[in-house]
Design a protein around this motif. Structure first.
Motif, PDB file in Angstrom:
ATOM      1  N   THR A  46       0.826  -1.206   0.000  1.00  0.00           N
ATOM      2  CA  THR A  46       0.000   0.000   0.000  1.00  0.00           C
ATOM      3  C   THR A  46       0.862   1.258   0.000  1.00  0.00           C
ATOM      4  N   VAL A  47       1.858   1.303   0.863  1.00  0.00           N
ATOM      5  CA  VAL A  47       2.738   2.481   0.936  1.00  0.00           C
ATOM      6  C   VAL A  47       3.493   2.676  -0.377  1.00  0.00           C
ATOM      7  N   ASN A  49       2.801   1.616  -3.458  1.00  0.00           N
ATOM      8  CA  ASN A  49       1.931   2.016  -4.575  1.00  0.00           C
ATOM      9  C   ASN A  49       1.420   3.439  -4.408  1.00  0.00           C
ATOM     10  N   TRP A  50       1.104   3.834  -3.194  1.00  0.00           N
ATOM     11  CA  TRP A  50       0.620   5.191  -2.918  1.00  0.00           C
ATOM     12  C   TRP A  50       1.687   6.223  -3.250  1.00  0.00           C
ATOM     13  N   ARG A  51       2.929   5.964  -2.843  1.00  0.00           N
ATOM     14  CA  ARG A  51       3.986   6.958  -3.002  1.00  0.00           C
ATOM     15  C   ARG A  51       4.399   7.172  -4.459  1.00  0.00           C
ATOM     16  N   LYS A  52       4.071   6.225  -5.338  1.00  0.00           N
ATOM     17  CA  LYS A  52       4.441   6.354  -6.746  1.00  0.00           C
ATOM     18  C   LYS A  52       3.958   7.666  -7.355  1.00  0.00           C
ATOM     19  N   ASN A  53       2.760   8.100  -6.971  1.00  0.00           N
ATOM     20  CA  ASN A  53       2.145   9.275  -7.583  1.00  0.00           C
ATOM     21  C   ASN A  53       2.068  10.476  -6.656  1.00  0.00           C
ATOM     22  N   LYS A  54       2.849  10.486  -5.609  1.00  0.00           N
ATOM     23  CA  LYS A  54       2.838  11.594  -4.657  1.00  0.00           C
ATOM     24  C   LYS A  54       4.002  12.539  -4.956  1.00  0.00           C
ATOM     25  N   LEU A 114      -3.992   7.122   5.279  1.00  0.00           N
ATOM     26  CA  LEU A 114      -3.664   6.422   4.042  1.00  0.00           C
ATOM     27  C   LEU A 114      -4.298   5.039   3.972  1.00  0.00           C
ATOM     28  N   ASP A 117      -8.726   5.453   5.249  1.00  0.00           N
ATOM     29  CA  ASP A 117      -9.527   6.578   4.750  1.00  0.00           C
ATOM     30  C   ASP A 117     -10.264   7.297   5.878  1.00  0.00           C
ATOM     31  N   GLU A 136      -2.743  12.345   4.856  1.00  0.00           N
ATOM     32  CA  GLU A 136      -2.767  13.366   3.810  1.00  0.00           C
ATOM     33  C   GLU A 136      -3.589  14.520   4.356  1.00  0.00           C
TER      34      GLU A 136
END
Length: 138
Positions: A46-47, A49-54, A114, A117, A136
């Motif tokens: 999860t971390v 994949n999330w950070r890829k687009n941050k 994260l 939700d 976030e």
């Protein structure tokens, strides 16, 4: 991913489990993983994949604060987004005094977890015992 209480580097740096025919444990397809191992794998996935687009993670500024009473906090941010990471190493939950961070996060009122939700109100932020929290800010 645990140290087997050995100083032998062959044990400390053991291979990632799985990938070969006949392996009893295969972390690639979750075969043989216990619930704790599955939870850790899903957490890391999860971390990552999330950070890829941050953008704030890759190109943002960093502001971090000295650990205080077992809690470490840092922020990554750009003009468009802000992430707050909180690490609580205490055996009990901790109520965070957000006044300490108003220079960076003063304009924000809420934050979203994260993983769950869940929406937190920043003026009343409690961090669970022995846990990280990635938020976030909104």
């Amino acid at each position: 991913m645990s140290n087997p209480n050995s100083d032998a580097h062959g044990e400390i740096r053991s291979d990632f489990p799985g990938g070969w025919k006949g392996d009893e444990v295969n972390a690639f397809d979750n075969k043989g993983l216990n619930n704790q191992q599955l939870a850790a794998k899903n957490y890391i996935r999860t971390v990552l994949n999330w950070r890829k687009n941050k953008e704030c993670i890759h190109k943002g500024k960093l502001t971090h604060y000295d650990p205080l009473k077992g809690v470490y906090v840092f922020f990554r941010y750009t003009d468009n987004e802000m992430v707050m990471v909180i690490l609580n190493k205490n055996e009990t939950e901790v109520k965070l005094d957000m006044n300490r961070f108003k220079e960076v996060a003063g304009g924000y009122k809420t934050a979203t977890d994260l993983f769950t939700d869940r929406v937190y109100f920043l003026e009343n932020l409690t961090i669970p015992a022995r846990s990280p929290l990635i938020l976030e800010l909104r």
